[in-house]
Design a protein around this motif. Structure first.
Motif, PDB file in Angstrom:
ATOM      1  N   ALA A   1       1.016  -1.284   0.109  1.00  0.00           N
ATOM      2  CA  ALA A   1       0.007   0.026  -0.052  1.00  0.00           C
ATOM      3  C   ALA A   1       0.888   1.177   0.061  1.00  0.00           C
ATOM      4  O   ALA A   1       1.962   1.508   0.618  1.00  0.00           O
ATOM      5  CB  ALA A   1      -1.048   0.209   1.206  1.00  0.00           C
ATOM      6  N   PRO A   2       0.668   2.255  -0.828  1.00  0.00           N
ATOM      7  CA  PRO A   2      -0.562   2.301  -1.599  1.00  0.00           C
ATOM      8  C   PRO A   2      -0.679   1.548  -2.970  1.00  0.00           C
ATOM      9  O   PRO A   2      -1.530   1.373  -3.552  1.00  0.00           O
ATOM     10  CB  PRO A   2      -0.676   3.720  -1.760  1.00  0.00           C
ATOM     11  CG  PRO A   2       0.615   4.363  -1.891  1.00  0.00           C
ATOM     12  CD  PRO A   2       1.445   3.372  -1.002  1.00  0.00           C
ATOM     13  N   PHE A   3       0.514   0.807  -3.192  1.00  0.00           N
ATOM     14  CA  PHE A   3       0.852   0.021  -4.243  1.00  0.00           C
ATOM     15  C   PHE A   3       1.870  -1.024  -4.280  1.00  0.00           C
ATOM     16  O   PHE A   3       2.730  -0.570  -3.217  1.00  0.00           O
ATOM     17  CB  PHE A   3       0.705   0.742  -5.833  1.00  0.00           C
ATOM     18  CG  PHE A   3       1.491   2.003  -5.647  1.00  0.00           C
ATOM     19  CD1 PHE A   3       2.757   1.964  -5.574  1.00  0.00           C
ATOM     20  CD2 PHE A   3       1.063   3.468  -5.549  1.00  0.00           C
ATOM     21  CE1 PHE A   3       3.668   3.144  -5.680  1.00  0.00           C
ATOM     22  CE2 PHE A   3       1.713   4.547  -5.705  1.00  0.00           C
ATOM     23  CZ  PHE A   3       3.138   4.497  -5.513  1.00  0.00           C
ATOM     24  N   PRO A   4       2.011  -1.925  -4.715  1.00  0.00           N
ATOM     25  CA  PRO A   4       3.126  -2.837  -4.365  1.00  0.00           C
ATOM     26  C   PRO A   4       4.454  -2.181  -4.660  1.00  0.00           C
ATOM     27  O   PRO A   4       4.775  -1.319  -5.932  1.00  0.00           O
ATOM     28  CB  PRO A   4       3.055  -3.886  -5.429  1.00  0.00           C
ATOM     29  CG  PRO A   4       1.509  -3.991  -5.668  1.00  0.00           C
ATOM     30  CD  PRO A   4       1.026  -2.610  -5.590  1.00  0.00           C
ATOM     31  N   THR A   5       5.402  -2.122  -3.755  1.00  0.00           N
ATOM     32  CA  THR A   5       6.639  -1.433  -4.031  1.00  0.00           C
ATOM     33  C   THR A   5       7.696  -2.158  -3.117  1.00  0.00           C
ATOM     34  O   THR A   5       7.545  -2.695  -2.097  1.00  0.00           O
ATOM     35  CB  THR A   5       6.348   0.127  -3.225  1.00  0.00           C
ATOM     36  OG1 THR A   5       5.329   0.774  -3.753  1.00  0.00           O
ATOM     37  CG2 THR A   5       7.588   0.858  -3.433  1.00  0.00           C
ATOM     38  N   GLU A   6       8.862  -2.163  -3.730  1.00  0.00           N
ATOM     39  CA  GLU A   6      10.191  -2.501  -3.040  1.00  0.00           C
ATOM     40  C   GLU A   6      11.130  -1.656  -3.703  1.00  0.00           C
ATOM     41  O   GLU A   6      11.480  -1.381  -4.508  1.00  0.00           O
ATOM     42  CB  GLU A   6      10.400  -3.948  -3.488  1.00  0.00           C
ATOM     43  CG  GLU A   6      11.519  -4.453  -2.670  1.00  0.00           C
ATOM     44  CD  GLU A   6      11.714  -6.129  -2.812  1.00  0.00           C
ATOM     45  OE1 GLU A   6      12.885  -6.501  -2.593  1.00  0.00           O
ATOM     46  OE2 GLU A   6      10.874  -6.808  -3.440  1.00  0.00           O
ATOM     47  N   ILE A   7      11.863  -0.866  -2.369  1.00  0.00           N
ATOM     48  CA  ILE A   7      12.788  -0.088  -2.735  1.00  0.00           C
ATOM     49  C   ILE A   7      13.835  -0.141  -1.748  1.00  0.00           C
ATOM     50  O   ILE A   7      13.759  -0.149  -0.598  1.00  0.00           O
ATOM     51  CB  ILE A   7      12.353   1.647  -2.654  1.00  0.00           C
ATOM     52  CG1 ILE A   7      11.068   1.765  -3.453  1.00  0.00           C
ATOM     53  CG2 ILE A   7      13.148   2.615  -2.711  1.00  0.00           C
ATOM     54  CD1 ILE A   7      10.165   3.032  -2.695  1.00  0.00           C
ATOM     55  N   ASP A   8      15.019  -0.320  -2.131  1.00  0.00           N
ATOM     56  CA  ASP A   8      16.367  -0.503  -1.363  1.00  0.00           C
ATOM     57  C   ASP A   8      16.932   0.749  -0.980  1.00  0.00           C
ATOM     58  O   ASP A   8      17.562   1.456  -1.929  1.00  0.00           O
ATOM     59  CB  ASP A   8      17.397  -1.559  -2.072  1.00  0.00           C
ATOM     60  CG  ASP A   8      18.662  -1.794  -1.279  1.00  0.00           C
ATOM     61  OD1 ASP A   8      18.581  -1.265  -0.183  1.00  0.00           O
ATOM     62  OD2 ASP A   8      19.344  -2.681  -1.724  1.00  0.00           O
ATOM     63  N   LEU A   9      16.745   1.332   0.131  1.00  0.00           N
ATOM     64  CA  LEU A   9      17.296   2.536   0.569  1.00  0.00           C
ATOM     65  C   LEU A   9      18.592   2.360   0.994  1.00  0.00           C
ATOM     66  O   LEU A   9      19.465   3.379   1.280  1.00  0.00           O
ATOM     67  CB  LEU A   9      16.751   3.384   1.347  1.00  0.00           C
ATOM     68  CG  LEU A   9      15.456   3.769   0.910  1.00  0.00           C
ATOM     69  CD1 LEU A   9      14.415   4.539   1.895  1.00  0.00           C
ATOM     70  CD2 LEU A   9      15.415   4.688  -0.390  1.00  0.00           C
TER      71      LEU A   9
END
Length: 188
Positions: free
Chosen positions: A177-185
């Protein structure tokens, strides 16, 4: 205070939405308007700006064609007294790209990357204002001493116009949510 050291009138008096809208982009850069008063924002670090850019790019890619993600523009939270905030990242409806000012009903998610100076504003004040404006999602990114960012997510409760705490992530955001997300910070 002498005339040479007195702040300009626009820093001492409330301004209206019409006055602000007449200013150039250069005049609006680096400031926010809170209850009609100009608030000068300190310059962000390169780390802060890089985090915001990585987030915006990843969110823009994950959001699909209905949403855009960008950095460094105003969200008009209210007209009277004028309150414009400039979140570090804004996810907004793609069909409002050419509409100005951007209003809360155009916005799905705002992200603030906390850095020294305005921590209380990002952690407390903005959370309340974004929720009262009806923005569905708020993310706060803390830059931990380990240099691995901590990400706190919040979801709007529309009945109370306040956020409830969502998930917390360390380094990698993986959410639906709010949409599928994968982020490597963690790759700063």
């Amino acid at each position: 205070m002498t005339a040479e050291t007195a702040p300009p009138a626009w820093m001492r008096e409330q301004i209206t939405a019409a006055e602000y809208d007449s200013w150039s982009e250069e005049q609006c850069a680096g400031i926010e308007i809170v209850d009609g008063m100009v608030v000068v924002s300190p310059s962000a670090s390169k780390r802060h700006n890089r985090l915001a850019r990585i987030l915006a790019n990843a969110l823009d890619e994950a959001a699909g064609p209905e949403w855009n993600a960008d950095t460094d523009f105003d969200v008009r939270l209210q007209d009277v007294p004028l309150t414009n905030r400039r979140p570090d990242v804004v996810v907004y409806r793609a069909d409002t790209l050419d509409i100005s000012p951007t209003r809360p009903e155009h916005v799905l998610l705002v992200v603030e990357v906390v850095f020294p100076g305005p921590e209380t504003t990002d952690r407390i004040v903005k959370v309340d204002r974004y929720a009262k404006a009806g923005i569905a999602f708020y993310w706060r990114v803390e830059q931990a001493a380990t240099c691995v960012p901590l990400i706190y997510t919040y979801i709007l409760d529309p009945a109370t116009r306040s956020y409830r705490t969502g998930d917390m992530f360390t380094g990698i955001i993986k959410t639906t949510a709010p949409f599928p997300t994968e982020i490597d910070l963690g790759r700063l």
